[in-house]
Design a protein around this motif. Structure first.
Motif, short mmCIF file in Angstrom:
data_model
loop_
_atom_site.label_atom_id
_atom_site.label_comp_id
_atom_site.label_asym_id
_atom_site.label_seq_id
_atom_site.Cartn_x
_atom_site.Cartn_y
_atom_site.Cartn_z
N UNK A 122 -12.16 -6.36 -9.82
CA UNK A 122 -11.12 -7.12 -10.31
C UNK A 122 -9.80 -6.52 -10.43
N UNK A 123 -9.87 -5.01 -10.49
CA UNK A 123 -8.77 -4.55 -10.84
C UNK A 123 -7.91 -3.80 -9.73
N UNK A 124 -8.88 -3.57 -8.76
CA UNK A 124 -8.21 -2.84 -7.49
C UNK A 124 -9.01 -3.63 -6.34
N UNK A 125 -8.28 -3.80 -5.28
CA UNK A 125 -8.84 -4.63 -4.17
C UNK A 125 -9.64 -3.75 -3.19
N UNK A 126 -9.40 -2.34 -3.26
CA UNK A 126 -10.07 -1.49 -2.57
C UNK A 126 -10.01 0.08 -3.17
N UNK A 127 -10.50 1.00 -2.39
CA UNK A 127 -10.36 2.34 -2.51
C UNK A 127 -9.04 2.90 -2.43
N UNK A 128 -8.24 2.38 -1.30
CA UNK A 128 -7.06 3.02 -1.13
C UNK A 128 -5.91 2.55 -2.35
N UNK A 129 -6.26 1.37 -2.89
CA UNK A 129 -5.29 1.01 -4.00
C UNK A 129 -5.54 2.13 -5.33
N UNK A 130 -6.94 2.05 -5.35
CA UNK A 130 -7.29 3.07 -6.60
C UNK A 130 -6.72 4.68 -6.27
N UNK A 131 -6.75 4.99 -5.12
CA UNK A 131 -5.88 6.09 -4.73
C UNK A 131 -4.55 6.13 -4.97
N UNK A 132 -3.82 5.11 -4.88
CA UNK A 132 -2.66 4.83 -5.27
C UNK A 132 -2.17 5.05 -6.67
N UNK A 133 -3.17 4.37 -7.35
CA UNK A 133 -2.98 4.57 -8.91
C UNK A 133 -3.04 5.95 -9.26
N UNK A 134 -4.04 6.70 -8.78
CA UNK A 134 -4.52 7.88 -9.09
C UNK A 134 -3.16 8.83 -8.69
N UNK A 135 -2.74 8.72 -7.41
CA UNK A 135 -1.70 9.57 -6.84
C UNK A 135 -0.33 9.49 -7.91
N UNK A 136 -0.07 8.19 -8.44
CA UNK A 136 0.81 7.99 -9.26
C UNK A 136 0.95 8.92 -10.57
N UNK A 137 -0.42 8.86 -11.00
CA UNK A 137 -0.76 9.92 -12.13
C UNK A 137 -0.16 11.16 -12.04
N UNK A 138 -0.45 11.72 -10.64
CA UNK A 138 0.13 13.09 -10.41
C UNK A 138 1.33 13.39 -10.70
N UNK A 139 2.11 12.21 -10.01
CA UNK A 139 3.68 12.17 -10.22
C UNK A 139 4.24 12.25 -11.48
N UNK A 140 3.32 11.56 -12.49
CA UNK A 140 3.95 11.49 -14.04
C UNK A 140 3.62 12.81 -14.60
N UNK A 141 3.17 13.84 -13.99
CA UNK A 141 2.95 15.17 -14.57
C UNK A 141 4.18 16.00 -14.41
#
Length: 233
Positions: free
Chosen positions: A61-80
């Protein structure tokens, strides 16, 4: 032949929360923790669902696939990443802090190394960091496209020296490091180059992390010196 359409989790509005206590932010944080623990190969919607005590299907419901989830996680790294105000500390200090924080963020999240260039960095953290990086080099005196070239130069240096370090750490994971064996290997490999052996600090192999830190500092200063030189030519 039709052109392939670009898709990204950042090109659509996030869906509203359907379960109490489970937001996209909670899901992404859990994904980052799972990635840190098990790497890219260890991330699956099933494992993530188990970590959150939820069914894998509900996560779609929140992410269409694993790649979308990885995009979100990847952006968390940039936030550091930290980018000080160049007007307060000077552009070189701001660029140095950024470079060091980028290296440390990647070492904390080694899975992110496999996403560089593979997934778009279009999240709010990545875009904000990119904007602040441009401010750093604009403050230095670069203009027009040279600002972007300077940003790319710093990024390329940090990625270029950090990615092999991450690969080495992954290869050595679970193995005890033997510095004497490493010294023996270096002496054997460079036996036909005595001048090289004279300049190699063999004691440094007792602590490879120190060698990498010194090398990173030397390279970073050289990159910044080169960029500063361009401003005066």
């Amino acid at each position: 032949m039709s052109a392939k359409q670009f898709t990204s989790v950042w090109t659509r509005e996030p869906r509203k929360t359907t379960s109490p206590g489970r937001t996209r932010e909670v899901i992404v944080q859990a994904a980052v923790e799972l990635l840190d623990e098990e790497g890219l190969d260890g991330l699956s919607m099933r494992k993530l669902g188990a970590k959150l005590s939820a069914g894998a299907t509900s996560l779609y419901w929140y992410v269409a696939n694993k790649d979308e989830l990885l995009e979100l996680a990847y952006d968390e790294m940039w936030g550091e990443l930290k980018v000080p105000d160049p007007e307060e500390v000077g552009w070189r200090e701001a660029a140095s802090v950024l470079a060091y924080s980028m290296r440390q963020a990647m070492l904390r999240h080694p899975w992110a190394a496999s996403l560089v260039g593979r997934l778009p960095a279009l999240g709010p953290n990545a875009i904000q960091t990119a904007g602040r990086m441009r401010e750093v080099f604009a403050a230095a005196g670069f203009k027009g496209m040279d600002v972007d070239y300077a940003v790319n130069t710093l990024n390329s240096y940090v990625f270029g020296i950090t990615l092999p370090e991450i690969a080495f750490n992954k290869a050595m994971a679970g193995h005890e490091y033997d510095p004497e064996h490493m010294r023996t290997m270096v002496r054997r490999a460079a036996r036909d180059f005595p001048d090289m052996l004279e300049r190699v600090n063999m004691d440094a192999y007792d602590n490879p992390d120190t060698v990498r830190a010194v090398a990173f500092d030397f390279g970073l200063l050289s990159v910044l010196d080169g960029l500063e030189r361009r401003l005066t030519t």
